[in-house]
Design a protein around this motif. Sequence first.
Motif, PDB file in Angstrom:
ATOM      1  N   GLN A  95      43.761  39.713  33.874  1.00  0.00           N
ATOM      2  CA  GLN A  95      43.945  38.319  33.454  1.00  0.00           C
ATOM      3  C   GLN A  95      44.304  38.243  31.976  1.00  0.00           C
ATOM      4  O   GLN A  95      45.195  37.483  31.582  1.00  0.00           O
ATOM      5  CB  GLN A  95      42.669  37.519  33.702  1.00  0.00           C
ATOM      6  CG  GLN A  95      42.354  37.259  35.152  1.00  0.00           C
ATOM      7  CD  GLN A  95      41.033  36.519  35.273  1.00  0.00           C
ATOM      8  OE1 GLN A  95      40.809  35.517  34.610  1.00  0.00           O
ATOM      9  NE2 GLN A  95      40.150  37.021  36.129  1.00  0.00           N
ATOM     10  N   SER A 103      35.649  44.831  38.633  1.00  0.00           N
ATOM     11  CA  SER A 103      35.408  43.487  38.116  1.00  0.00           C
ATOM     12  C   SER A 103      35.953  43.354  36.695  1.00  0.00           C
ATOM     13  O   SER A 103      36.637  42.375  36.368  1.00  0.00           O
ATOM     14  CB  SER A 103      33.912  43.178  38.151  1.00  0.00           C
ATOM     15  OG  SER A 103      33.649  41.940  37.554  1.00  0.00           O
ATOM     16  N   GLU A 161      47.164  46.244  31.449  1.00  0.00           N
ATOM     17  CA  GLU A 161      47.026  46.351  32.894  1.00  0.00           C
ATOM     18  C   GLU A 161      47.047  47.821  33.334  1.00  0.00           C
ATOM     19  O   GLU A 161      46.228  48.258  34.146  1.00  0.00           O
ATOM     20  CB  GLU A 161      48.147  45.573  33.575  1.00  0.00           C
ATOM     21  CG  GLU A 161      48.091  45.567  35.072  1.00  0.00           C
ATOM     22  CD  GLU A 161      49.194  44.722  35.682  1.00  0.00           C
ATOM     23  OE1 GLU A 161      48.956  44.166  36.766  1.00  0.00           O
ATOM     24  OE2 GLU A 161      50.294  44.613  35.094  1.00  0.00           O
ATOM     25  N   GLN A 212      38.185  45.337  35.409  1.00  0.00           N
ATOM     26  CA  GLN A 212      39.634  45.514  35.533  1.00  0.00           C
ATOM     27  C   GLN A 212      40.304  44.175  35.839  1.00  0.00           C
ATOM     28  O   GLN A 212      41.346  43.842  35.261  1.00  0.00           O
ATOM     29  CB  GLN A 212      39.970  46.520  36.638  1.00  0.00           C
ATOM     30  CG  GLN A 212      41.468  46.696  36.827  1.00  0.00           C
ATOM     31  CD  GLN A 212      41.825  47.476  38.081  1.00  0.00           C
ATOM     32  OE1 GLN A 212      41.019  47.603  39.019  1.00  0.00           O
ATOM     33  NE2 GLN A 212      43.042  48.013  38.114  1.00  0.00           N
ATOM     34  N   SER A 213      39.704  43.395  36.705  1.00  0.00           N
ATOM     35  CA  SER A 213      40.258  42.085  37.056  1.00  0.00           C
ATOM     36  C   SER A 213      40.353  41.187  35.822  1.00  0.00           C
ATOM     37  O   SER A 213      41.368  40.505  35.612  1.00  0.00           O
ATOM     38  CB  SER A 213      39.385  41.435  38.130  1.00  0.00           C
ATOM     39  OG  SER A 213      39.787  40.111  38.366  1.00  0.00           O
ATOM     40  N   GLN A 214      39.309  41.182  35.019  1.00  0.00           N
ATOM     41  CA  GLN A 214      39.349  40.376  33.786  1.00  0.00           C
ATOM     42  C   GLN A 214      40.409  40.894  32.824  1.00  0.00           C
ATOM     43  O   GLN A 214      41.099  40.111  32.171  1.00  0.00           O
ATOM     44  CB  GLN A 214      37.974  40.387  33.110  1.00  0.00           C
ATOM     45  CG  GLN A 214      36.919  39.635  33.876  1.00  0.00           C
ATOM     46  CD  GLN A 214      35.573  39.729  33.194  1.00  0.00           C
ATOM     47  OE1 GLN A 214      35.090  40.819  32.882  1.00  0.00           O
ATOM     48  NE2 GLN A 214      34.979  38.573  32.946  1.00  0.00           N
TER      49      GLN A 214
END
Length: 176
Positions: A120, A113, A98, A115-117
């Motif tokens: 997760q 985008s 993260e 970074q979001s994955q």
Amino acid sequence: MMDADEARALVDGSNAQDADDRTARLVELSEMTPSEGLVGFEGRVAELLFEDVKATWIYGCFTSTVLTAAAFCIQQLAGSIRFLRDDPHLPEETSSLEGVARLAVDRGIIDVSLQSQLVQLHDRVMYYGRAGLHEASRELDHHLLDAATFAEAEHPLLVDARLALVCAIAVVHRAP
């Protein structure tokens, strides 16, 4: 004690039984991997980890896919950050996917985008890689139960492994 002939028979039986699933995962991996946009590997460790990500995926070792993909993404993104000008505000090292994803976005290496994955994936790693010393964590059980409730046909661990694979491929195959 098992002798070599018995071991070979077990391995051959397992290989025959799993061949169709492995073939399907290899085809899926091939379809997910772009033919262009390869950034290259940021060091030998990253290269070795990426090969392991693919192998764990193909052979169905999905927890290993999740953990190995996270380690790969950390190594790959950290290597990309090292190529930029020195920043005295950077920490000496990190083991947080993260955190390294945030640094990579701040420096224009990846987009939000991806970074979001990666966040997760970081969350999934925390489910699989953290252990309580006084009592067992129920986070993984809750995650798998929640995922099974919302996923229709696929096992939640397969879904987590696919997310990990997507992240690893996106980190190594991104627009330079």
